[in-house]
Design a protein around this motif. Structure first.
Motif, mmCIF file in Angstrom:
data_model
loop_
_atom_site.group_PDB
_atom_site.id
_atom_site.type_symbol
_atom_site.label_atom_id
_atom_site.label_comp_id
_atom_site.label_asym_id
_atom_site.label_seq_id
_atom_site.Cartn_x
_atom_site.Cartn_y
_atom_site.Cartn_z
ATOM 1 N N ALA A 94 0.827 -1.354 0.135
ATOM 2 C CA ALA A 94 0.099 -0.032 -0.214
ATOM 3 C C ALA A 94 0.833 1.311 -0.106
ATOM 4 O O ALA A 94 0.610 2.246 -0.469
ATOM 5 C CB ALA A 94 -0.861 0.087 1.088
ATOM 6 N N THR A 95 2.021 1.160 0.644
ATOM 7 C CA THR A 95 2.903 2.392 0.681
ATOM 8 C C THR A 95 3.500 2.512 -0.649
ATOM 9 O O THR A 95 4.121 3.647 -0.882
ATOM 10 C CB THR A 95 3.891 2.281 1.691
ATOM 11 N N ASN A 96 3.574 1.814 -1.515
ATOM 12 C CA ASN A 96 3.901 1.895 -2.929
ATOM 13 C C ASN A 96 3.065 3.188 -3.612
ATOM 14 O O ASN A 96 3.399 3.878 -4.584
ATOM 15 C CB ASN A 96 4.045 0.606 -3.731
ATOM 16 N N TYR A 97 1.850 3.033 -3.143
ATOM 17 C CA TYR A 97 0.996 4.138 -3.769
ATOM 18 C C TYR A 97 0.724 5.470 -2.722
ATOM 19 O O TYR A 97 0.890 6.213 -3.240
ATOM 20 C CB TYR A 97 -0.378 3.642 -3.987
ATOM 21 N N TYR A 98 0.716 4.925 -1.519
ATOM 22 C CA TYR A 98 0.505 5.957 -0.412
ATOM 23 C C TYR A 98 1.900 6.429 0.085
ATOM 24 O O TYR A 98 2.289 5.722 1.143
ATOM 25 C CB TYR A 98 -0.631 5.634 0.580
ATOM 26 N N ARG A 99 2.769 7.007 -0.802
ATOM 27 C CA ARG A 99 4.329 7.099 -0.332
ATOM 28 C C ARG A 99 4.353 7.857 1.009
ATOM 29 O O ARG A 99 5.535 7.618 1.759
ATOM 30 C CB ARG A 99 4.800 7.834 -1.394
ATOM 31 N N ASN A 100 3.226 8.560 1.498
ATOM 32 C CA ASN A 100 3.454 9.402 2.633
ATOM 33 C C ASN A 100 3.486 8.629 4.031
ATOM 34 O O ASN A 100 3.540 9.178 5.168
ATOM 35 C CB ASN A 100 2.622 10.826 2.839
ATOM 36 N N LEU A 101 2.860 7.474 3.930
ATOM 37 C CA LEU A 101 2.472 6.590 4.875
ATOM 38 C C LEU A 101 3.773 6.310 5.531
ATOM 39 O O LEU A 101 4.844 5.519 5.120
ATOM 40 C CB LEU A 101 1.852 5.276 4.552
ATOM 41 N N PRO A 102 4.001 6.671 6.938
ATOM 42 C CA PRO A 102 5.033 6.190 7.669
ATOM 43 C C PRO A 102 5.185 4.727 7.996
ATOM 44 O O PRO A 102 5.209 4.652 9.131
ATOM 45 C CB PRO A 102 5.181 7.208 8.995
ATOM 46 N N TYR A 103 5.529 3.865 7.216
ATOM 47 C CA TYR A 103 5.433 2.453 7.452
ATOM 48 C C TYR A 103 6.172 2.062 8.720
ATOM 49 O O TYR A 103 5.339 1.254 9.590
ATOM 50 C CB TYR A 103 6.154 1.779 6.310
ATOM 51 N N ALA A 104 7.593 2.562 8.781
ATOM 52 C CA ALA A 104 8.217 1.989 9.919
ATOM 53 C C ALA A 104 7.656 2.361 11.125
ATOM 54 O O ALA A 104 7.648 1.785 12.389
ATOM 55 C CB ALA A 104 9.555 2.057 9.900
ATOM 56 N N LEU A 105 7.328 3.467 11.286
ATOM 57 C CA LEU A 105 6.577 4.009 12.434
ATOM 58 C C LEU A 105 5.301 3.645 12.720
ATOM 59 O O LEU A 105 5.079 3.808 13.987
ATOM 60 C CB LEU A 105 6.609 5.619 12.201
ATOM 61 N N ILE A 106 4.541 2.962 11.860
ATOM 62 C CA ILE A 106 3.387 2.348 12.485
ATOM 63 C C ILE A 106 3.596 0.957 12.793
ATOM 64 O O ILE A 106 3.217 0.417 13.778
ATOM 65 C CB ILE A 106 2.599 2.420 11.172
ATOM 66 N N MET A 111 10.073 -6.107 6.874
ATOM 67 C CA MET A 111 10.988 -4.670 6.923
ATOM 68 C C MET A 111 12.501 -5.101 6.153
ATOM 69 O O MET A 111 12.836 -4.319 5.306
ATOM 70 C CB MET A 111 11.151 -4.233 8.086
ATOM 71 N N ILE A 112 12.731 -6.178 6.256
ATOM 72 C CA ILE A 112 14.094 -6.622 5.816
ATOM 73 C C ILE A 112 14.056 -6.844 4.297
ATOM 74 O O ILE A 112 14.731 -6.519 3.442
ATOM 75 C CB ILE A 112 14.873 -7.863 6.722
ATOM 76 N N ILE A 113 12.768 -7.603 3.955
ATOM 77 C CA ILE A 113 12.544 -7.766 2.522
ATOM 78 C C ILE A 113 12.405 -6.629 1.669
ATOM 79 O O ILE A 113 12.777 -6.381 0.579
ATOM 80 C CB ILE A 113 11.289 -8.553 2.443
ATOM 81 N N ALA A 114 11.828 -5.358 2.289
ATOM 82 C CA ALA A 114 11.509 -4.159 1.752
ATOM 83 C C ALA A 114 13.047 -3.615 1.543
ATOM 84 O O ALA A 114 13.020 -2.876 0.372
ATOM 85 C CB ALA A 114 10.913 -3.361 2.801
ATOM 86 N N ALA A 115 14.020 -3.618 2.662
ATOM 87 C CA ALA A 115 15.266 -3.003 2.178
ATOM 88 C C ALA A 115 15.824 -3.777 1.187
ATOM 89 O O ALA A 115 16.550 -3.296 0.439
ATOM 90 C CB ALA A 115 15.786 -3.243 3.597
#
Length: 437
Positions: free
Chosen positions: A169-181, A333-337
């Motif tokens: 979802a963050t690929n589209y909503y780039r402003n979502l603070p993924y790690a902070l959530i 998170m590791i996969i995203a990195a």
């Protein structure tokens, strides 16, 4: 860029996107936490010292470099230390040895010369290979350790799937603070699990204690772990991370190879004597922090302050809590990195590759914008081949040095016919004469 200019940019970016910077600062914890916890549980390192010194390193890195440059574990040393249950002295000896070598390479200019000599397709291959290695490692661990309902209600495949869908979802909503959530959710789960086992953190002031390697520690640490870490640090934590910083943040002055090398050396020449984990500036960590929003040094200054406070006042009492942090969330998170790091291979044959920007004319698109260098199909294929040979050997052998050697040999094998042709021409022109007895 001067210190004043770096500080001004850090403050400006933090004011413009505070949530993104804080979220990005947490991006590399997916790599940092599992390794740190595993070594601390074995009493190989001091968790308190690791948090304190890596926190200080984060703060200084953010202040002087102005980019989200990570401070993460030296993975080759960590892997050997976990497999062989190293003592404090043995892992300290390994870290100090690598740091001393990198310092000598940096101040003598050998590191800069080596960086200039490494072909760009090989560098790209190391970056992409490191990204794929992160994905494979995280995926293997999740497949092995996670079931649909176990190991607990808070850590299973269901949560991993939800975390992955949120990542998409963050690929589209780039402003979502993924790690902070995601990280606070995981922390809440860990607190609940730790409370059930009466293993919550407690106040414990950090008291520095020296770790001095003795004779046997040096032999084990250097031979078993230090030598294997040296090419990984040189290739991935100095050369690759410098190139990646230039790729991801083209509008910011990239730190020099020498300054990155000296930074890696000084961090460990100080911290390893106090039982801290050997650390470096890995390209995977930079990709992770960038992926989750970090664009300036303010992100890792925030992370450093957080580590420093926790290490000073809680330290080793955090082990029980951190052990229960859901790997279902850390793994995604590791996969995203890994995905972010692997994506840099796309620019191999474009103007994003620094060896093509000035030496090849570009194709002009609309509004005279340069959209790519002119390369023959054969040149493109050769560069891709070199990159994929580097990737294949790195991932297949799980060794950066093997991938590097294979890639370099492949690169120069393509140049061999031209060298042979030139020698034949010189011989024909009489510039090379063969003597016969």
């Amino acid at each position: 860029m001067s210190f004043r200019a770096i500080s001004a940019r850090n403050l400006r970016v933090l004011r413009q996107q505070p949530l993104a910077e804080i979220s990005g600062s947490l991006g590399d914890l997916g790599t940092f936490l599992p390794i740190t916890i595993a070594l601390a549980v074995n009493n190989t390192i001091s968790l308190s010292s690791t948090l304190v010194f890596s926190g200080i390193a984060n703060i200084l890195t953010g202040l002087f470099f102005g980019i989200p440059l990570p401070v993460q574990p030296m993975k080759a040393i960590a892997a050997v230390a976990m497999a062989n249950v190293f003592t404090n002295g043995e892992i300290a000896a390994a870290g100090i040895f690598v740091a001393a070598c990198i310092f000598v390479f940096s101040v003598t200019g050998l590191l800069r010369w080596f960086s200039d000599a490494v072909p760009i397709p090989v560098v790209k291959g190391i970056q992409v290979g490191a990204g794929l290695s992160l994905i494979i490692s995280a995926g293997t661990t999740m497949r092995t350790n996670l079931g649909w309902t176990d190991p607990s209600w808070a850590d299973n495949r269901v949560w991993a799937i939800l975390a992955f869908l949120f990542l998409l979802a963050t690929n589209y909503y780039r402003n979502l603070p993924y790690a902070l959530i995601v990280l606070p959710v995981g922390l809440v789960f860990a607190v609940i699990l730790a409370a059930q086992h009466h293993d919550l953190p407690a106040f414990l002031l950090w008291i520095p204690a020296l770790t001095v390697p003795v004779g046997g520690d040096w032999q084990v640490g250097v031979v078993q772990a230090g030598i294997g870490q040296l090419p990984l640090t040189t290739l991935n934590s100095v050369i690759a991370v410098t190139h990646l910083a230039s790729d991801l943040l083209p509008d910011v002055q990239t730190p020099s190879i020498t300054s990155i090398g000296v930074s890696v050396a000084l961090m460990n020449l100080v911290s390893c004597w106090f039982g801290a984990m050997p650390v470096c500036h890995g390209s995977g960590g930079l990709a992770a922090q960038y992926r989750f929003g970090a664009r300036s040094g303010s992100s890792i200054i925030f992370l450093g302050g957080l580590k420093l406070l926790i290490g000073l006042f809680f330290g080793n009492t955090l082990i029980g809590l951190l052990q229960r942090f859901p790997f279902a969330l850390l793994g995604i998170m590791i996969i995203a990195a890994g995905l972010e790091l692997a994506s840099v291979g796309e620019s191999l044959n474009t103007t994003g590759a620094r060896d093509l920007g000035n030496n090849h004319p570009g194709i002009l698109g609309e509004r005279t914008q340069e959209i790519g260098p002119v390369l023959t199909e054969e040149d493109r294929k050769k560069r891709f081949t070199v990159m994929f040979v580097t990737i294949g050997f790195l991932v297949g052998f799980k060794n950066d040095a093997v991938g590097f050697i294979a890639g370099v040999l492949c690169h120069y094998s393509f140049r061999l016919p031209a060298v042979v042709h030139k020698l034949r021409e010189r011989r024909r022109d009489g510039r090379i004469q063969l003597q016969s007895n």
